[in-house]
Scaffold this motif. Structure first.
Motif, mmCIF file in Angstrom:
data_model
loop_
_atom_site.group_PDB
_atom_site.id
_atom_site.type_symbol
_atom_site.label_atom_id
_atom_site.label_comp_id
_atom_site.label_asym_id
_atom_site.label_seq_id
_atom_site.Cartn_x
_atom_site.Cartn_y
_atom_site.Cartn_z
ATOM 1 N N LYS A 36 36.769 47.046 31.223
ATOM 2 C CA LYS A 36 38.082 47.508 30.807
ATOM 3 C C LYS A 36 38.853 48.094 31.996
ATOM 4 O O LYS A 36 38.266 48.685 32.892
ATOM 5 N N ILE A 37 40.180 47.949 31.962
ATOM 6 C CA ILE A 37 41.056 48.547 32.971
ATOM 7 C C ILE A 37 41.874 49.633 32.282
ATOM 8 O O ILE A 37 42.484 49.390 31.246
ATOM 9 N N SER A 38 41.863 50.827 32.872
ATOM 10 C CA SER A 38 42.639 51.930 32.303
ATOM 11 C C SER A 38 43.464 52.604 33.398
ATOM 12 O O SER A 38 43.183 52.452 34.578
ATOM 13 N N TYR A 39 44.469 53.350 32.965
ATOM 14 C CA TYR A 39 45.363 54.048 33.882
ATOM 15 C C TYR A 39 45.215 55.545 33.658
ATOM 16 O O TYR A 39 45.065 56.007 32.534
ATOM 17 N N SER A 40 45.250 56.295 34.751
ATOM 18 C CA SER A 40 45.221 57.753 34.682
ATOM 19 C C SER A 40 46.135 58.288 35.777
ATOM 20 O O SER A 40 46.252 57.686 36.841
ATOM 21 N N PHE A 41 46.793 59.398 35.508
ATOM 22 C CA PHE A 41 47.673 59.972 36.529
ATOM 23 C C PHE A 41 47.187 61.328 37.010
ATOM 24 O O PHE A 41 47.872 61.984 37.789
#
Length: 186
Positions: free
Chosen positions: A60-65
């Motif tokens: 899975k590919i996820s985004y976090s800031f």
């Protein structure tokens, strides 16, 4: 005469409103990519093009800031340079730090740093000179780091040795390409 009609108590609170507006705007700007659906093939193609290797993201590919904007991919596989069906390395987690300027353009992924974690790298002793020749070229314009990795050395199919708990840093910002490799030799 205008001075009499100005309420100075209300003017003192204006910088607080401006500061709040800046914080809310920045948070919204950083949160918008959470709603993007990142295509595995596009992200792996963009990442591997920069590294000049063939790879695939299987997880899975996820985004976090937090603490900085980044894409986090699980189960990344890098294929051998000569034998494309053979796996050279597996990474449980691959994080790429994104540039702030192009954060909202999902078709223009601009990576500034690549961090690989929990790696299993399999190097064939017979092909060591090929690996060296390939990786001494200018492979990346980005900084690369590896944490908690293992490097297995093989002579053909026979296991020779393993380097465990490898920490690796490649810093491309200096004029001399150099890297630091730390680990336990078995």
């Amino acid at each position: 005469k205008i001075h009499r009609h100005i309420n100075y108590k209300k003017i003192k609170i204006i910088p607080l409103y401006i500061f709040g507006l800046v914080i809310v705007s920045a948070t919204i700007y950083l949160c918008i990519p959470i709603f993007f659906n990142y295509d595995k093939s596009y992200v792996s193609k963009t990442l591997c093009y920069d590294l000049k290797i063939e790879c695939e993201i299987k997880g899975k590919i996820s985004y976090s800031f937090i603490p900085y904007p980044k894409l986090k991919a699980k189960d990344m596989v890098i294929y051998d340079l000569a034998e494309k069906n053979k796996i050279l390395a597996k990474f449980e987690i691959a994080e790429v730090k994104l540039a702030l300027k192009d954060l909202l353009d999902k078709k223009k992924l601009d990576f500034t740093k690549i961090q690989l974690q929990k790696a299993q790298i399999n190097l064939n002793y017979e092909k060591l000179s090929e690996y060296k020749k390939y990786f001494t070229k200018d492979i990346s314009s980005k900084d690369i780091s590896l944490k908690k990795g293992n490097i297995n050395f093989f002579d053909g199919k026979k296991h020779i040795t393993t380097l465990e708990k490898i920490n690796f840093k490649y810093n491309n910002s200096s004029k001399i390409d150099q890297f630091v490799l730390e680990g336990k030799f078995l």
